[in-house]
Scaffold this motif. Sequence first.
Motif, PDB file in Angstrom:
ATOM      1  N   PRO A 216       0.791  -1.237   0.000  1.00  0.00           N
ATOM      2  CA  PRO A 216       0.000   0.000   0.000  1.00  0.00           C
ATOM      3  C   PRO A 216       0.819   1.281   0.000  1.00  0.00           C
ATOM      4  O   PRO A 216       0.332   2.317   0.488  1.00  0.00           O
ATOM      5  CB  PRO A 216      -0.774  -0.128   1.303  1.00  0.00           C
ATOM      6  CG  PRO A 216       0.225  -0.740   2.235  1.00  0.00           C
ATOM      7  CD  PRO A 216       1.026  -1.706   1.392  1.00  0.00           C
ATOM      8  N   ALA A 217       2.036   1.296  -0.494  1.00  0.00           N
ATOM      9  CA  ALA A 217       2.868   2.505  -0.434  1.00  0.00           C
ATOM     10  C   ALA A 217       2.171   3.739  -1.023  1.00  0.00           C
ATOM     11  O   ALA A 217       2.140   4.793  -0.379  1.00  0.00           O
ATOM     12  CB  ALA A 217       4.205   2.253  -1.119  1.00  0.00           C
ATOM     13  N   PRO A 218       1.575   3.671  -2.240  1.00  0.00           N
ATOM     14  CA  PRO A 218       0.923   4.877  -2.764  1.00  0.00           C
ATOM     15  C   PRO A 218      -0.245   5.352  -1.890  1.00  0.00           C
ATOM     16  O   PRO A 218      -0.423   6.558  -1.692  1.00  0.00           O
ATOM     17  CB  PRO A 218       0.442   4.444  -4.155  1.00  0.00           C
ATOM     18  CG  PRO A 218       1.307   3.283  -4.518  1.00  0.00           C
ATOM     19  CD  PRO A 218       1.567   2.574  -3.236  1.00  0.00           C
ATOM     20  N   LEU A 219      -1.035   4.418  -1.367  1.00  0.00           N
ATOM     21  CA  LEU A 219      -2.159   4.791  -0.509  1.00  0.00           C
ATOM     22  C   LEU A 219      -1.663   5.496   0.750  1.00  0.00           C
ATOM     23  O   LEU A 219      -2.234   6.517   1.171  1.00  0.00           O
ATOM     24  CB  LEU A 219      -2.961   3.553  -0.133  1.00  0.00           C
ATOM     25  CG  LEU A 219      -4.075   3.774   0.903  1.00  0.00           C
ATOM     26  CD1 LEU A 219      -5.133   4.718   0.367  1.00  0.00           C
ATOM     27  CD2 LEU A 219      -4.696   2.439   1.314  1.00  0.00           C
ATOM     28  N   LEU A 220      -0.607   4.994   1.359  1.00  0.00           N
ATOM     29  CA  LEU A 220      -0.065   5.639   2.557  1.00  0.00           C
ATOM     30  C   LEU A 220       0.424   7.046   2.250  1.00  0.00           C
ATOM     31  O   LEU A 220       0.247   7.975   3.054  1.00  0.00           O
ATOM     32  CB  LEU A 220       1.066   4.794   3.139  1.00  0.00           C
ATOM     33  CG  LEU A 220       0.676   3.410   3.654  1.00  0.00           C
ATOM     34  CD1 LEU A 220       1.910   2.674   4.179  1.00  0.00           C
ATOM     35  CD2 LEU A 220      -0.394   3.493   4.730  1.00  0.00           C
ATOM     36  N   ASP A 221       1.035   7.232   1.081  1.00  0.00           N
ATOM     37  CA  ASP A 221       1.490   8.571   0.694  1.00  0.00           C
ATOM     38  C   ASP A 221       0.308   9.515   0.506  1.00  0.00           C
ATOM     39  O   ASP A 221       0.368  10.693   0.912  1.00  0.00           O
ATOM     40  CB  ASP A 221       2.301   8.500  -0.597  1.00  0.00           C
ATOM     41  CG  ASP A 221       3.646   7.812  -0.419  1.00  0.00           C
ATOM     42  OD1 ASP A 221       4.070   7.614   0.738  1.00  0.00           O
ATOM     43  OD2 ASP A 221       4.267   7.471  -1.450  1.00  0.00           O
ATOM     44  N   ALA A 222      -0.759   9.042  -0.106  1.00  0.00           N
ATOM     45  CA  ALA A 222      -1.940   9.889  -0.319  1.00  0.00           C
ATOM     46  C   ALA A 222      -2.568  10.291   1.013  1.00  0.00           C
ATOM     47  O   ALA A 222      -2.947  11.453   1.209  1.00  0.00           O
ATOM     48  CB  ALA A 222      -2.951   9.156  -1.198  1.00  0.00           C
TER      49      ALA A 222
END
Length: 217
Positions: free
Chosen positions: A92-98
């Motif tokens: 979930p790296a992109p979700l955590l960044d968002a």
Amino acid sequence: PLWPGVPPLDRAPADALVSRIGGAVLGGPSPPALTPWLLQPSSQPRPLVVVMPGGGYVRLSTVDEGETVCEWLNSIGYHAAVLVYRVLRLHPAPLLDARRAIQLVRQHAHEWGVSDVGVIGFSAGGHLAGHVALSWDAALARRLDSQMREEGDRPASKLARPDAALLAYPVVSAHNTSVVRAGGGSWRCSSFACIGPKAAGRRAKLSGRPSERPLRH
């Protein structure tokens, strides 16, 4: 930078991965970051829109789907900010960044003169905008918030839910090897968002295991 120190759950299929997509050679990703485009101070706070560029989760179109969009948002009276989220990284790296971007805006809301926080995303960025709008309270992310609050991180105490979301020509499903776009139509997916690392049509193998798809939702 979005994160204090190393971003959490930064799982890379291959740090030195180079993919050839559309004839472009793509190297390592940029660190996640949020660049504000703020209007002049005003007596009344204004909404801020976090802009999420597209790029198939392998690159980011930060000019046409980032800076240009921020200029337009400023012209119609909105604060804006371009999000550089992690690409060539597993979910979930992109979700955590968002989520983190929204929390940072809320942390600076008084300083920046922000009333509400929305998101707009294009293509893969549209997928991410929809994902954070629906999964902002994912259990894994809430556990991370709790851990970071215990370490004294202030943004982690802020709400990660966007007040509004606009998805521009988004990918709306990247669950398997086919992609479905909003408005209908599907095709076989050969991008990193669906099958993980792939270069010149060859499936990469990591530690003798098949590639893991970074998005499963």
